[in-house]
Design a protein around this motif. Sequence first.
Motif, PDB file in Angstrom:
ATOM      1  N   ASP A   1       0.823  -1.211   0.000  1.00  0.00           N
ATOM      2  CA  ASP A   1       0.000   0.000   0.000  1.00  0.00           C
ATOM      3  C   ASP A   1       0.854   1.257   0.000  1.00  0.00           C
ATOM      4  O   ASP A   1       0.548   2.221  -0.696  1.00  0.00           O
ATOM      5  N   VAL A   2       1.913   1.249   0.787  1.00  0.00           N
ATOM      6  CA  VAL A   2       2.788   2.412   0.869  1.00  0.00           C
ATOM      7  C   VAL A   2       3.485   2.631  -0.468  1.00  0.00           C
ATOM      8  O   VAL A   2       3.543   3.746  -0.973  1.00  0.00           O
ATOM      9  N   ASP A   3       3.993   1.559  -1.048  1.00  0.00           N
ATOM     10  CA  ASP A   3       4.663   1.679  -2.347  1.00  0.00           C
ATOM     11  C   ASP A   3       3.706   2.212  -3.400  1.00  0.00           C
ATOM     12  O   ASP A   3       4.076   3.051  -4.227  1.00  0.00           O
ATOM     13  N   LEU A   4       2.485   1.738  -3.374  1.00  0.00           N
ATOM     14  CA  LEU A   4       1.487   2.187  -4.340  1.00  0.00           C
ATOM     15  C   LEU A   4       1.173   3.674  -4.148  1.00  0.00           C
ATOM     16  O   LEU A   4       1.094   4.427  -5.110  1.00  0.00           O
ATOM     17  N   ARG A   5       1.026   4.109  -2.889  1.00  0.00           N
ATOM     18  CA  ARG A   5       0.756   5.520  -2.614  1.00  0.00           C
ATOM     19  C   ARG A   5       1.909   6.411  -3.037  1.00  0.00           C
ATOM     20  O   ARG A   5       1.710   7.484  -3.603  1.00  0.00           O
ATOM     21  N   VAL A   6       3.139   5.967  -2.773  1.00  0.00           N
ATOM     22  CA  VAL A   6       4.308   6.752  -3.168  1.00  0.00           C
ATOM     23  C   VAL A   6       4.373   6.847  -4.689  1.00  0.00           C
ATOM     24  O   VAL A   6       4.622   7.926  -5.248  1.00  0.00           O
ATOM     25  N   THR A   7       4.124   5.751  -5.362  1.00  0.00           N
ATOM     26  CA  THR A   7       4.130   5.747  -6.829  1.00  0.00           C
ATOM     27  C   THR A   7       3.059   6.682  -7.364  1.00  0.00           C
ATOM     28  O   THR A   7       3.304   7.473  -8.280  1.00  0.00           O
ATOM     29  N   LEU A   8       1.870   6.612  -6.789  1.00  0.00           N
ATOM     30  CA  LEU A   8       0.774   7.476  -7.225  1.00  0.00           C
ATOM     31  C   LEU A   8       1.100   8.944  -6.972  1.00  0.00           C
ATOM     32  O   LEU A   8       0.892   9.795  -7.843  1.00  0.00           O
ATOM     33  N   GLU A   9       1.627   9.248  -5.798  1.00  0.00           N
ATOM     34  CA  GLU A   9       1.961  10.636  -5.477  1.00  0.00           C
ATOM     35  C   GLU A   9       2.999  11.188  -6.450  1.00  0.00           C
ATOM     36  O   GLU A   9       2.855  12.296  -6.966  1.00  0.00           O
ATOM     37  N   ARG A  10       4.027  10.406  -6.729  1.00  0.00           N
ATOM     38  CA  ARG A  10       5.064  10.866  -7.659  1.00  0.00           C
ATOM     39  C   ARG A  10       4.495  11.066  -9.065  1.00  0.00           C
ATOM     40  O   ARG A  10       4.840  12.028  -9.750  1.00  0.00           O
ATOM     41  N   ALA A  11       3.645  10.134  -9.491  1.00  0.00           N
ATOM     42  CA  ALA A  11       3.050  10.250 -10.827  1.00  0.00           C
ATOM     43  C   ALA A  11       2.135  11.472 -10.901  1.00  0.00           C
ATOM     44  O   ALA A  11       2.148  12.206 -11.893  1.00  0.00           O
ATOM     45  N   LEU A  12       1.348  11.713  -9.838  1.00  0.00           N
ATOM     46  CA  LEU A  12       0.477  12.896  -9.826  1.00  0.00           C
ATOM     47  C   LEU A  12       1.291  14.183  -9.872  1.00  0.00           C
ATOM     48  O   LEU A  12       0.931  15.125 -10.576  1.00  0.00           O
ATOM     49  N   LEU A  13       2.378  14.223  -9.135  1.00  0.00           N
ATOM     50  CA  LEU A  13       3.208  15.425  -9.109  1.00  0.00           C
ATOM     51  C   LEU A  13       3.900  15.668 -10.448  1.00  0.00           C
ATOM     52  O   LEU A  13       4.290  16.796 -10.747  1.00  0.00           O
ATOM     53  N   ALA A  14       4.027  14.632 -11.259  1.00  0.00           N
ATOM     54  CA  ALA A  14       4.646  14.786 -12.577  1.00  0.00           C
ATOM     55  C   ALA A  14       3.652  15.306 -13.622  1.00  0.00           C
ATOM     56  O   ALA A  14       4.057  15.719 -14.699  1.00  0.00           O
ATOM     57  N   LEU A  15       2.359  15.270 -13.305  1.00  0.00           N
ATOM     58  CA  LEU A  15       1.346  15.759 -14.247  1.00  0.00           C
ATOM     59  C   LEU A  15       1.313  17.283 -14.259  1.00  0.00           C
ATOM     60  O   LEU A  15       1.603  17.918 -13.247  1.00  0.00           O
ATOM     61  N   PRO A  16       0.896  17.866 -15.378  1.00  0.00           N
ATOM     62  CA  PRO A  16       0.685  19.323 -15.400  1.00  0.00           C
ATOM     63  C   PRO A  16      -0.421  19.711 -14.415  1.00  0.00           C
ATOM     64  O   PRO A  16      -1.302  18.897 -14.107  1.00  0.00           O
ATOM     65  N   PRO A  17      -0.401  20.939 -13.918  1.00  0.00           N
ATOM     66  CA  PRO A  17      -1.344  21.359 -12.870  1.00  0.00           C
ATOM     67  C   PRO A  17      -2.824  21.132 -13.196  1.00  0.00           C
ATOM     68  O   PRO A  17      -3.566  20.654 -12.347  1.00  0.00           O
ATOM     69  N   ARG A  18      -3.268  21.463 -14.393  1.00  0.00           N
ATOM     70  CA  ARG A  18      -4.697  21.303 -14.708  1.00  0.00           C
ATOM     71  C   ARG A  18      -5.108  19.838 -14.730  1.00  0.00           C
ATOM     72  O   ARG A  18      -6.179  19.481 -14.255  1.00  0.00           O
ATOM     73  N   LYS A  19      -4.260  18.989 -15.270  1.00  0.00           N
ATOM     74  CA  LYS A  19      -4.588  17.562 -15.307  1.00  0.00           C
ATOM     75  C   LYS A  19      -4.633  16.990 -13.891  1.00  0.00           C
ATOM     76  O   LYS A  19      -5.508  16.209 -13.548  1.00  0.00           O
ATOM     77  N   ARG A  20      -3.672  17.400 -13.074  1.00  0.00           N
ATOM     78  CA  ARG A  20      -3.662  16.933 -11.688  1.00  0.00           C
ATOM     79  C   ARG A  20      -4.913  17.406 -10.951  1.00  0.00           C
ATOM     80  O   ARG A  20      -5.560  16.648 -10.240  1.00  0.00           O
ATOM     81  N   ALA A  21      -5.276  18.669 -11.161  1.00  0.00           N
ATOM     82  CA  ALA A  21      -6.464  19.207 -10.494  1.00  0.00           C
ATOM     83  C   ALA A  21      -7.722  18.466 -10.928  1.00  0.00           C
ATOM     84  O   ALA A  21      -8.581  18.157 -10.101  1.00  0.00           O
ATOM     85  N   VAL A  22      -7.834  18.146 -12.218  1.00  0.00           N
ATOM     86  CA  VAL A  22      -9.011  17.408 -12.697  1.00  0.00           C
ATOM     87  C   VAL A  22      -9.089  16.054 -12.010  1.00  0.00           C
ATOM     88  O   VAL A  22     -10.163  15.642 -11.542  1.00  0.00           O
ATOM     89  N   LEU A  23      -7.962  15.348 -11.930  1.00  0.00           N
ATOM     90  CA  LEU A  23      -7.979  14.033 -11.282  1.00  0.00           C
ATOM     91  C   LEU A  23      -8.316  14.134  -9.801  1.00  0.00           C
ATOM     92  O   LEU A  23      -9.076  13.325  -9.275  1.00  0.00           O
ATOM     93  N   VAL A  24      -7.738  15.127  -9.141  1.00  0.00           N
ATOM     94  CA  VAL A  24      -8.016  15.303  -7.711  1.00  0.00           C
ATOM     95  C   VAL A  24      -9.503  15.573  -7.488  1.00  0.00           C
ATOM     96  O   VAL A  24     -10.147  14.944  -6.651  1.00  0.00           O
ATOM     97  N   LEU A  25     -10.039  16.505  -8.253  1.00  0.00           N
ATOM     98  CA  LEU A  25     -11.450  16.866  -8.074  1.00  0.00           C
ATOM     99  C   LEU A  25     -12.376  15.732  -8.497  1.00  0.00           C
ATOM    100  O   LEU A  25     -13.408  15.489  -7.852  1.00  0.00           O
ATOM    101  N   ARG A  26     -12.031  15.013  -9.533  1.00  0.00           N
ATOM    102  CA  ARG A  26     -12.921  13.973 -10.061  1.00  0.00           C
ATOM    103  C   ARG A  26     -12.856  12.699  -9.245  1.00  0.00           C
ATOM    104  O   ARG A  26     -13.874  12.134  -8.859  1.00  0.00           O
ATOM    105  N   TYR A  27     -11.664  12.189  -8.997  1.00  0.00           N
ATOM    106  CA  TYR A  27     -11.532  10.873  -8.388  1.00  0.00           C
ATOM    107  C   TYR A  27     -11.248  10.903  -6.896  1.00  0.00           C
ATOM    108  O   TYR A  27     -11.633   9.989  -6.184  1.00  0.00           O
ATOM    109  N   TYR A  28     -10.599  11.943  -6.411  1.00  0.00           N
ATOM    110  CA  TYR A  28     -10.359  12.021  -4.972  1.00  0.00           C
ATOM    111  C   TYR A  28     -11.537  12.672  -4.269  1.00  0.00           C
ATOM    112  O   TYR A  28     -12.026  12.171  -3.268  1.00  0.00           O
ATOM    113  N   GLU A  29     -11.997  13.779  -4.801  1.00  0.00           N
ATOM    114  CA  GLU A  29     -13.138  14.479  -4.213  1.00  0.00           C
ATOM    115  C   GLU A  29     -14.474  13.928  -4.700  1.00  0.00           C
ATOM    116  O   GLU A  29     -15.510  14.255  -4.149  1.00  0.00           O
ATOM    117  N   ASP A  30     -14.464  13.139  -5.771  1.00  0.00           N
ATOM    118  CA  ASP A  30     -15.652  12.516  -6.334  1.00  0.00           C
ATOM    119  C   ASP A  30     -16.710  13.550  -6.734  1.00  0.00           C
ATOM    120  O   ASP A  30     -17.900  13.348  -6.534  1.00  0.00           O
TER     121      ASP A  30
END
Length: 168
Positions: free
Chosen positions: A93-122
């Motif tokens: 679980d920790v490895d998966l979260r670290v991988t996800l966090e790094r991948a999210l931080l590599a995305l451009p800001p608008r794409k990251r915001a869309v994913l956060v609002l859509r899938y994290y905030e639902d």
Amino acid sequence: MNREARESFAAFVAARSGSLIRTAYVLAGDQHAAEDLLQSALAKTAARWGRVRDNPEGYVRRAMYNEQVNRWRRRRRESVVARPPELPSTGPDVDLRVTLERALLALPPRKRAVLVLRYYEDLPEREIAEIMGCSVGTVRSQAHRAIARLRELAPDLAAHLEPAGSRP
């Protein structure tokens, strides 16, 4: 702000700050930056409490998104550190979260915001479009492209990412 307004604002902050700080963390990528981001958004909300009282959470989320985009624009450089930070204890679980966090931080800001609002905030696509000031189609295409990019950046996440088009 009168006493009744202060009390209703304080009640809102007490009730929603847990959820809002999690969103701020995902947007900012750092606990301290998330706290600053939320505090800034709450200060703006408090100043306009009489006008935003009917939908304060939407106002706070939009303020956080706008503030974070401004921060990304101001700080386009990477910061150099003497040595990389230590990673937390390992495990699937920790490895998966670290991988996800790094991948999210590599995305451009608008794409990251869309994913956060859509899938994290639902949040529904229509509400995301309002927050970001764009069309629903733009939200859909940004989400689709962001997930495709996540699959490229972190193939280990592919099994955990839902297939394109599976959300309403």
